[in-house]
Design an enzyme around this catalytic site. Structure first.
Site, PDB file in Angstrom:
ATOM      1  N   TYR A 612      34.899  -0.696 -28.417  1.00 20.90           N
ATOM      2  CA  TYR A 612      34.486  -2.094 -28.408  1.00 20.90           C
ATOM      3  C   TYR A 612      34.090  -2.509 -29.820  1.00 20.90           C
ATOM      4  CZ  TYR A 612      34.741  -1.383 -23.393  1.00 20.90           C
ATOM      5  OH  TYR A 612      35.187  -1.083 -22.144  1.00 20.90           O
ATOM      6  N   ARG A 660      24.634   3.949 -27.934  1.00 22.98           N
ATOM      7  CA  ARG A 660      25.734   4.768 -27.397  1.00 22.98           C
ATOM      8  C   ARG A 660      26.835   4.826 -28.432  1.00 22.98           C
ATOM      9  NH1 ARG A 660      28.713   5.358 -21.553  1.00 22.98           N
ATOM     10  NH2 ARG A 660      26.860   6.630 -21.266  1.00 22.98           N
TER      11      ARG A 660
END
Length: 814
Positions: A612, A660
């Protein structure tokens, strides 16, 4: 059948005697280039299970081997002046020379032709001379046969980082002993075990960089022996060290372990127009690091499998060899994967040297990820109970004086251990999984995390729905310490799909606040918010409709660090971000953070993984920028860290934040775990409390290596080398694995994804399944808890009743 065996080590000898035993009419010839009494090893380690297999395959030699074993049950770890001992490991040692003598005698008794000192004979020549129908190449680690036919076998040899030397000593080690010594140059470790009445193997190992710094490369054998005798004097107790490698000069006695794999184990020789199968066996085909067991064990088990397949194929040798490779390659791969973990642990002792001796020893015992918490409990319940009490006393993660406040009681041996076991079980300390965890002003009731998992069930304007209330609420009621919502998007354009939730409006904040209130009011769990931006992976269909495929209509423009397509020729082309985009996106993250705090979330995570937007900045495969937001890892880190710092500045100071990351891109030229350590350090410096360690999904060209707990080694390395707490995730499926990861210090929390999709109460069910204390059941469900506890107790009792008499035989060392 005429068979030729190349190599007179234990594997070759055992293969020869099994072939002759099965068919006394067979002509079996063994050829060895060394003399019959030459051997350059000391003791061989065999597990109880391997000895059973030998006795079943050939009762005569099996009984002789079993009777000649020196057994031990305990492993003893010496570290920083302390000794940690655990038992129930069920192993034994036998002298390599004694084993060779025994197998040679058995071969002669059966009628095997043994030919020693035949250095110039190769596979083709021997097949032609004796008219062989089958050639078995058991010619060892430096197999000439494997090299001669490398185009068929396609071997790969990976030289590992440590140097080691194989020595002997008259010091009688009664337990398998690991001794660690720190020097000004780095760490040395010894692996020592007794294998006969008066002799022990003594292997010394150290990273090559330490070996060079200590000057061992310039020492001859006597100088090396003197150096090591002084270094390990406290453990040798005045006994000398011996070498049987007089044929090696200078420092050649020190070896780098080669991890050998072969794509194929079978080759067909063309012997004067006759097709003769040639098959590899033992170290010629594969190796596994000595810290996981022994190459001899693998070679003996290869020989058993080969003989069994030849018998089953009834003369069809090619079919037998195909089945042999299929069977053994799977078993060897399992062991090699475990051996890789073990090897890397010993290559990086400095990573774990910061541990207290109690956790250092536990980490060593479970380093392969094959030996688990419950397996250790079966072997030595008193040891595990003592460790659990110690671990529970440190629940504030390395809190000051925690170790001193909770002393570790070393286990005892023999009959005293059996007496201690009931008392240990009665004490019922909390397991690591159910030990609380405190970070900043937040304390989690346990260390189980429900991973962020996309549900694609929001309204088209990014509002969470009743599905999210039930999905997240049921998992919070199901016992997990922390429940994460799925990646929540900071803008409409930052969504993965039109059905992904967001946090760019106050109405969305209020909808999330309702879910947060439910978790707080009705469960002991805490709830975390993960914020992210889809970047070039946005504007796609739901996962269950078509993974990563663009929408048929209604697509929105995408942005990314560079102009890229996730699916080449299919995905929408994302445009490269411009200066105005950086300020806008950062502000979107900040405003979403403010709303998350307003909604009452307990924890905030920034999503910088899986390709992403922010993950795409970190990877050199997706960030091709030439300005200060690209080029180097420092440049690629700049924008994600800027975003994180801006978020941390508006997030409540008493609430934790995690990041993350994809620790490995699994693709050439991409990030690896080396980069993950640097990335983690950067976020730690920016104020992160924890790194949520995932991997991959950055490029469709990835080739990940899956397996049990396959991403845990990344969490382990980041934790130790970056000095920051981690969350482990990835194919972790039961409480035993969770406890093993936490107890060994590989991570501080464990995230469970897919098992929570199929069972919202996974945490409570695992507690009942394993009989673990510490799970907090909702009052509304406690009658069900009592019934489940009774059912699970009966199941455990039935399993114990049906289990073999001795369930502590592990099959390999660790």
């Amino acid at each position: 059948m005429r068979s030729a065996i190349l190599g007179g080590g234990p594997g070759g000898l055992y293969s020869a005697l099994l072939l002759k035993q099965r068919d006394p009419r067979a002509e079996v010839t063994l050829i060895e280039r060394n003399r019959a009494d030459d051997t350059f090893g000391w003791g061989v380690v065999l597990s109880d299970q391997t000895v059973e297999n030998l006795c079943a395959a050939d009762t005569v030699s099996g009984k002789l081997i079993r009777d000649g074993l020196h057994r031990w049950d305990d492993i003893q770890v010496h570290f920083r002046g302390e000794v940690i001992r655990s038992g129930g490991h069920g192993f034994a040692g036998v002298g390599r020379k004694a084993l060779l003598t025994l197998l040679q005698a058995r071969c002669r008794a059966l009628g095997v032709q043994l030919a020693f000192e035949r250095d110039s004979v190769d596979a083709m020549t021997i097949a032609r001379v004796i008219g062989a129908d089958l050639v078995v190449a058991a010619d060892g680690l430096n197999s000439r046969t494997r090299d001669q036919f490398a185009s068929s076998f396609k071997p790969n040899v990976d030289l590992r980082q440590c140097r080691y030397v194989w020595l002997g000593t008259p010091r009688r080690f009664e337990a398998f002993t690991f001794a660690f010594v720190e020097t000004e140059h780095g760490w040395f470790q010894a692996h020592a075990y007794r294998f006969d009445e008066g002799t022990s193997t003594f292997i010394v190992e150290t990273p090559e960089s330490v070996w060079l710094a200590a000057g061992l490369d310039a020492m001859d054998a006597p100088q090396t022996i003197a150096y090591l005798e002084k270094l390990f004097a406290p453990f040798l107790e005045g006994a000398p060290l011996w070498s049987n490698a007089a044929h090696l000069r200078g420092s050649a006695m020190w070896i780098r372990f080669p991890r050998v794999t072969c794509q194929s184990w079978v080759h067909t020789l063309d012997v004067d127009g006759r097709a003769v199968p040639l098959v590899l066996l033992g170290d010629a085909a594969h190796t596994a690091h000595f810290s996981i067991g022994s190459g001899t064990k693998l070679a003996l088990e290869d020989a058993i499998a080969l003989d069994q397949q030849l018998a089953a194929a009834r003369g069809d040798i090619p079919v037998a060899l195909t089945r042999y490779q299929a069977e053994r390659s799977v078993e060897v791969l399992k062991l090699q994967n475990a051996a890789r973990n073990s090897t890397e642990w010993f290559e990086h002792v400095d990573r774990y040297a910061q541990f207290a001796p109690e956790q250092f020893a536990y980490s060593l015992l479970t380093r392969s990820q094959r030996i688990s918490h419950e397996n250790l409990r079966v072997r030595d319940p008193a040891y595990v109970a003592a460790f659990e009490r110690w671990f529970a006393g440190r629940h504030a993660l390395d809190g000051p004086a925690a170790r001193d406040a909770t002393p570790f009681a070393p286990t005892v041996t023999g009959a005293a251990r059996a007496e201690a076991a009931p008392a240990a079980a009665e004490a019922a300390p909390l397991t690591p999984m159910f030990t609380p965890y405190t970070v900043r002003g937040l304390t989690l009731a346990n260390r189980v995390v429900v991973s962020p998992m996309a549900q694609y069930s929001a309204t088209n304007d990014g509002m969470p729905t009743e599905w999210h209330l039930v999905h997240l609420g049921s998992r919070a009621a199901g016992g997990a310490g922390l429940v994460f919502c799925e990646m929540t998007c900071v803008s409409p354009e930052g969504r993965i799909t039109p059905w992904c939730p967001g946090l760019w409006t106050d109405a969305q904040r209020d909808a999330w606040a309702r879910i947060v209130r439910f978790v707080h009011e009705w469960t002991p769990s805490r709830i975390g918010l993960q914020l992210g931006h889809s970047g070039g992976k946005g504007s796609t269909k739901r996962m269950w409709d078509a993974v990563d495929m663009p929408l048929d209509d209604g697509n929105w423009p995408l942005i990314a660090p560079s102009a890229t397509q996730y699916l080449s020729g299919i995905s929408q082309l994302a445009r490269a971000m411009e200066p105005a985009d950086f300020a806008r996106v950062k502000d979107e993250f900040v405003q979403a953070t403010r709303r998350g705090a307003g909604a009452g979330f307990d924890w905030l995570e920034l999503h910088c993984a899986h390709g992403y937007l922010l993950s795409a900045f970190l990877s050199p495969l997706t960030n091709l920028r030439t300005d200060h937001y690209g080029k180097t890892l420092e440049g690629r880190l700049r924008f994600p860290v800027e975003v994180f710092r801006a978020m941390r500045a508006v997030w409540p100071v008493d609430k934790p934040m995690s990041v993350r990351i994809s620790a490995h891109d699994w693709a050439p030229g991409g990030n690896t775990d080396d980069d993950a350590v640097i990335i983690a350090k950067a976020f730690k410096a920016a104020g992160a409390d924890m790194i949520d360690v995932s991997s991959g999904q950055v490029t469709k060209e990835e080739k990940p290596v899956f397996g049990r707990m396959f991403q845990t080694p990344f969490a382990d390395r980041v934790r130790q080398e970056a000095g920051i707490a981690t969350i482990a995730v990835g194919n972790i499926t039961d409480a035993d694995q969770v406890n093993s990861i936490l107890a060994a210090g590989r991570a501080d929390l464990v995230a469970i994804a897919r098992p929570h999709l199929t069972n919202p109460a996974w945490t409570l069910l695992e507690a009942a399944k394993w009989g673990l204390s510490g799970a907090e059941w909702p009052a509304q469900y406690r009658s069900g808890q009592q019934q489940l506890a009774r059912l699970m107790e009966r199941e455990r009792a039935a399993a114990a009743l049906l289990a073999p008499a001795d369930t502590r035989k592990p099959g390999e060392l660790t």
